[in-house]
Design a protein around this motif. Sequence first.
Motif, PDB file in Angstrom:
ATOM      1  N   LYS A  29       2.429   8.437   8.315  1.00  0.00           N
ATOM      2  CA  LYS A  29       2.296   6.987   8.206  1.00  0.00           C
ATOM      3  C   LYS A  29       3.331   6.304   9.096  1.00  0.00           C
ATOM      4  CE  LYS A  29      -0.649   6.483   4.663  1.00  0.00           C
ATOM      5  NZ  LYS A  29      -1.793   5.615   4.628  1.00  0.00           N
TER       6      LYS A  29
ATOM      7  N   SER B 167       0.401   1.382   9.466  1.00  0.00           N
ATOM      8  CA  SER B 167      -0.422   2.385  10.139  1.00  0.00           C
ATOM      9  C   SER B 167      -1.765   1.877  10.637  1.00  0.00           C
ATOM     10  CB  SER B 167      -0.678   3.579   9.218  1.00  0.00           C
ATOM     11  OG  SER B 167       0.534   4.148   8.813  1.00  0.00           O
ATOM     12  N   GLU B 168      -2.349   0.895   9.967  1.00  0.00           N
ATOM     13  CA  GLU B 168      -3.710   0.472  10.317  1.00  0.00           C
ATOM     14  C   GLU B 168      -3.815  -0.172  11.690  1.00  0.00           C
ATOM     15  OE1 GLU B 168      -5.660  -1.842   7.346  1.00  0.00           O
ATOM     16  OE2 GLU B 168      -5.567  -0.221   5.882  1.00  0.00           O
ATOM     17  N   ASN B 169      -2.724  -0.741  12.198  1.00  0.00           N
ATOM     18  CA  ASN B 169      -2.775  -1.417  13.486  1.00  0.00           C
ATOM     19  C   ASN B 169      -1.822  -0.720  14.467  1.00  0.00           C
ATOM     20  OD1 ASN B 169      -2.751  -3.124  15.685  1.00  0.00           O
ATOM     21  ND2 ASN B 169      -2.643  -4.992  14.473  1.00  0.00           N
TER      22      ASN B 169
ATOM     23  N   ARG C  90       0.846  -1.200   0.000  1.00  0.00           N
ATOM     24  CA  ARG C  90       0.000   0.000   0.000  1.00  0.00           C
ATOM     25  C   ARG C  90       0.878   1.246   0.000  1.00  0.00           C
ATOM     26  NH1 ARG C  90      -2.701  -2.767   4.494  1.00  0.00           N
ATOM     27  NH2 ARG C  90      -1.347  -1.476   5.722  1.00  0.00           N
TER      28      ARG C  90
END
Length: 139
Positions: free
Chosen positions: A92, A118-120, A85
């Motif tokens: 980020k 970054s999502e977790n 991604r």
Amino acid sequence: MAGDALGPPVKVLAAQLREAVPGAGGTWQLGRAEAGRAPLRLRAVWMQGTVLEVERGGARGGWARLQDDSGLFTVLGVEGVPKGRPCLSAGKYVMVMGVVRSCSPEPVLRAIKMTDLSENPVHKSMWSLEVEDLHRVIP
């Protein structure tokens, strides 16, 4: 001397790498005297940090400035590596595997791989503990 210079990337923090000294054949020696161990010889590292700044293009293939809990580091060649991604934007939290180019006054790596984590938020909160744990078990 402990460690294989051609082994897998070693998880490190910016502060640890800042103290490394040049070794033979393009390697770096990470001091571990405080733990009563011989220096760890390494060439490639795994670091994680928050992207602060990105410069695209140029002769070096772009660069990014990152920060972990212990300090700043710079990653060169960020436009020429697998990234999954898109992760090259300020804020980020990313993982970087790279070859160490210099350590002082702050670490500089040539990127091999980058991944957006970054999502977790667990990745960021656990990173220092992961590194500490690893360095306890590396002979």
